[in-house]
Write a protein that holds these residues in place. Structure first.
Motif, PDB file in Angstrom:
ATOM      1  N   ARG A  53      -8.062  39.114   3.405  1.00 16.53           N
ATOM      2  CA  ARG A  53      -7.179  40.077   2.754  1.00 16.53           C
ATOM      3  C   ARG A  53      -5.767  39.505   2.673  1.00 16.53           C
ATOM      4  O   ARG A  53      -5.307  38.807   3.568  1.00 16.53           O
ATOM      5  CB  ARG A  53      -7.137  41.359   3.576  1.00 16.53           C
ATOM      6  N   ALA A  54      -5.101  39.860   1.566  1.00 18.16           N
ATOM      7  CA  ALA A  54      -3.691  39.489   1.413  1.00 18.16           C
ATOM      8  C   ALA A  54      -2.959  40.622   0.703  1.00 18.16           C
ATOM      9  O   ALA A  54      -3.557  41.406  -0.029  1.00 18.16           O
ATOM     10  CB  ALA A  54      -3.542  38.190   0.631  1.00 18.16           C
ATOM     11  N   VAL A  55      -1.663  40.681   0.975  1.00 19.09           N
ATOM     12  CA  VAL A  55      -0.799  41.718   0.411  1.00 19.09           C
ATOM     13  C   VAL A  55       0.343  41.050  -0.323  1.00 19.09           C
ATOM     14  O   VAL A  55       0.863  40.018   0.110  1.00 19.09           O
ATOM     15  CB  VAL A  55      -0.242  42.628   1.537  1.00 19.09           C
ATOM     16  N   LYS A  56       0.729  41.662  -1.433  1.00 15.89           N
ATOM     17  CA  LYS A  56       1.892  41.198  -2.185  1.00 15.89           C
ATOM     18  C   LYS A  56       2.944  42.298  -2.071  1.00 15.89           C
ATOM     19  O   LYS A  56       2.706  43.438  -2.481  1.00 15.89           O
ATOM     20  CB  LYS A  56       1.510  40.963  -3.643  1.00 15.89           C
ATOM     21  N   ASN A  57       4.092  41.961  -1.501  1.00 16.60           N
ATOM     22  CA  ASN A  57       5.158  42.932  -1.276  1.00 16.60           C
ATOM     23  C   ASN A  57       6.253  42.808  -2.328  1.00 16.60           C
ATOM     24  O   ASN A  57       6.428  41.753  -2.939  1.00 16.60           O
ATOM     25  CB  ASN A  57       5.783  42.729   0.108  1.00 16.60           C
ATOM     26  N   ASP A  58       7.013  43.895  -2.492  1.00 18.20           N
ATOM     27  CA  ASP A  58       8.183  43.836  -3.367  1.00 18.20           C
ATOM     28  C   ASP A  58       9.345  43.223  -2.588  1.00 18.20           C
ATOM     29  O   ASP A  58       9.196  42.839  -1.421  1.00 18.20           O
ATOM     30  CB  ASP A  58       8.521  45.221  -3.940  1.00 18.20           C
ATOM     31  N   GLN A  64       2.953  46.204  -2.709  1.00 20.51           N
ATOM     32  CA  GLN A  64       2.737  46.550  -4.112  1.00 20.51           C
ATOM     33  C   GLN A  64       1.288  46.345  -4.518  1.00 20.51           C
ATOM     34  O   GLN A  64       0.776  47.064  -5.355  1.00 20.51           O
ATOM     35  CB  GLN A  64       3.627  45.700  -5.013  1.00 20.51           C
ATOM     36  N   MET A  65       0.667  45.309  -3.960  1.00 14.96           N
ATOM     37  CA  MET A  65      -0.722  44.977  -4.273  1.00 14.96           C
ATOM     38  C   MET A  65      -1.417  44.575  -2.974  1.00 14.96           C
ATOM     39  O   MET A  65      -0.784  44.007  -2.083  1.00 14.96           O
ATOM     40  CB  MET A  65      -0.818  43.788  -5.237  1.00 14.96           C
ATOM     41  N   VAL A  66      -2.705  44.865  -2.910  1.00 15.00           N
ATOM     42  CA  VAL A  66      -3.523  44.377  -1.806  1.00 15.00           C
ATOM     43  C   VAL A  66      -4.862  43.943  -2.391  1.00 15.00           C
ATOM     44  O   VAL A  66      -5.372  44.561  -3.330  1.00 15.00           O
ATOM     45  CB  VAL A  66      -3.693  45.442  -0.698  1.00 15.00           C
ATOM     46  N   ALA A 153      -6.062  46.576  -5.310  1.00 13.39           N
ATOM     47  CA  ALA A 153      -5.382  47.810  -5.688  1.00 13.39           C
ATOM     48  C   ALA A 153      -3.893  47.565  -5.689  1.00 13.39           C
ATOM     49  O   ALA A 153      -3.390  46.687  -4.985  1.00 13.39           O
ATOM     50  CB  ALA A 153      -5.720  48.931  -4.708  1.00 13.39           C
ATOM     51  N   GLY A 154      -3.212  48.360  -6.487  1.00 12.07           N
ATOM     52  CA  GLY A 154      -1.769  48.214  -6.527  1.00 12.07           C
ATOM     53  C   GLY A 154      -1.100  49.395  -7.179  1.00 12.07           C
ATOM     54  O   GLY A 154      -1.737  50.197  -7.873  1.00 12.07           O
ATOM     55  N   SER A 162       0.614  42.263 -12.466  1.00  7.21           N
ATOM     56  CA  SER A 162      -0.102  41.212 -11.739  1.00  7.21           C
ATOM     57  C   SER A 162      -1.428  40.828 -12.382  1.00  7.21           C
ATOM     58  O   SER A 162      -2.177  40.027 -11.821  1.00  7.21           O
ATOM     59  CB  SER A 162      -0.351  41.667 -10.290  1.00  7.21           C
ATOM     60  N   ARG A 163      -1.717  41.378 -13.537  1.00  5.18           N
ATOM     61  CA  ARG A 163      -3.026  41.170 -14.175  1.00  5.18           C
ATOM     62  C   ARG A 163      -3.410  39.694 -14.304  1.00  5.18           C
ATOM     63  O   ARG A 163      -4.504  39.290 -13.917  1.00  5.18           O
ATOM     64  CB  ARG A 163      -3.054  41.837 -15.546  1.00  5.18           C
ATOM     65  N   GLU A 164      -2.540  38.872 -14.834  1.00  2.64           N
ATOM     66  CA  GLU A 164      -2.858  37.448 -15.023  1.00  2.64           C
ATOM     67  C   GLU A 164      -3.049  36.747 -13.687  1.00  2.64           C
ATOM     68  O   GLU A 164      -3.946  35.908 -13.541  1.00  2.64           O
ATOM     69  CB  GLU A 164      -1.761  36.762 -15.842  1.00  2.64           C
TER      70      GLU A 164
END
Length: 175
Positions: A53-58, A64-66, A153-154, A162-164
């Motif tokens: 698992r990874a998370v993208k933060n603002d 913002q996304m996981v 999810a985000g 983050s689609r691309e």
């Protein structure tokens, strides 16, 4: 809200009996994604499950996304009903969000690619008071004696933006 979905996806997928030893799949996480440790949840030690698992933060450090990838080694002779598994996972996602006061609408389960594998996919749009707040996609695929689920999810805007990047991660998985 984003963190609430993390554990339910993997626990649903573990209903498939598993055995054997297999190398974990590889994910090339893009810059800005933070890999999170996944604590053991009392899983059967004979079951071979790999979770990443990874998370993208603002900029403020808010998620913002996981994204989470689960690989389960399927027991010899066990036939996996991939559509049924994905349908149950989708129902669980919708139920969990409903319990939190959210509404969700998911598209029909349809054919999709997960890296080099043919699979199935569904995406849910989660709203609160009529406002789109979150999107979540579930993708499942089989490869011989291995079953994979990718869930991401985000927040509505981050998901779209983050689609691309998400497609690049999906296409470059080493399963």
């Amino acid at each position: 809200m984003i963190k609430s979905f993390k554990c339910r996806i993997a626990s649903l997928f573990l209903v498939m009996l598993a055995t054997g030893v297999q190398a974990d799949p590889e994910i090339a996480w893009p810059q800005g994604w933070i890999v999170e440790p996944i604590p053991s949840q009392g899983e059967d030690p004979t079951t071979k499950v790999s979770r990443q698992r990874a998370v993208k933060n603002d900029a403020a450090g808010n998620p913002q996304m996981v994204m989470e990838l689960t690989m389960t080694q399927v027991a010899s002779g066990h036939v996996v009903n991939l559509q049924g598994v994905l349908l149950e996972m989708r129902k669980s996602v919708q139920k969990d969000f409903a319990q939190g006061g959210y509404q969700s609408v998911c598209n029909k389960i349809h054919a999709a690619q997960l890296s080099r594998l043919d699979g199935l996919e569904t995406t849910c749009t989660i709203t609160q008071n009529g406002r789109h707040v979150l999107s979540q996609t579930l993708v499942a695929a089989l490869d011989g004696d291995k079953a994979y689920v990718l869930s991401y999810a985000g927040q509505a805007t981050a998901y779209t933006d983050s689609r691309e990047e998400i497609l690049a991660i999906r296409n470059n998985l080493k399963l």
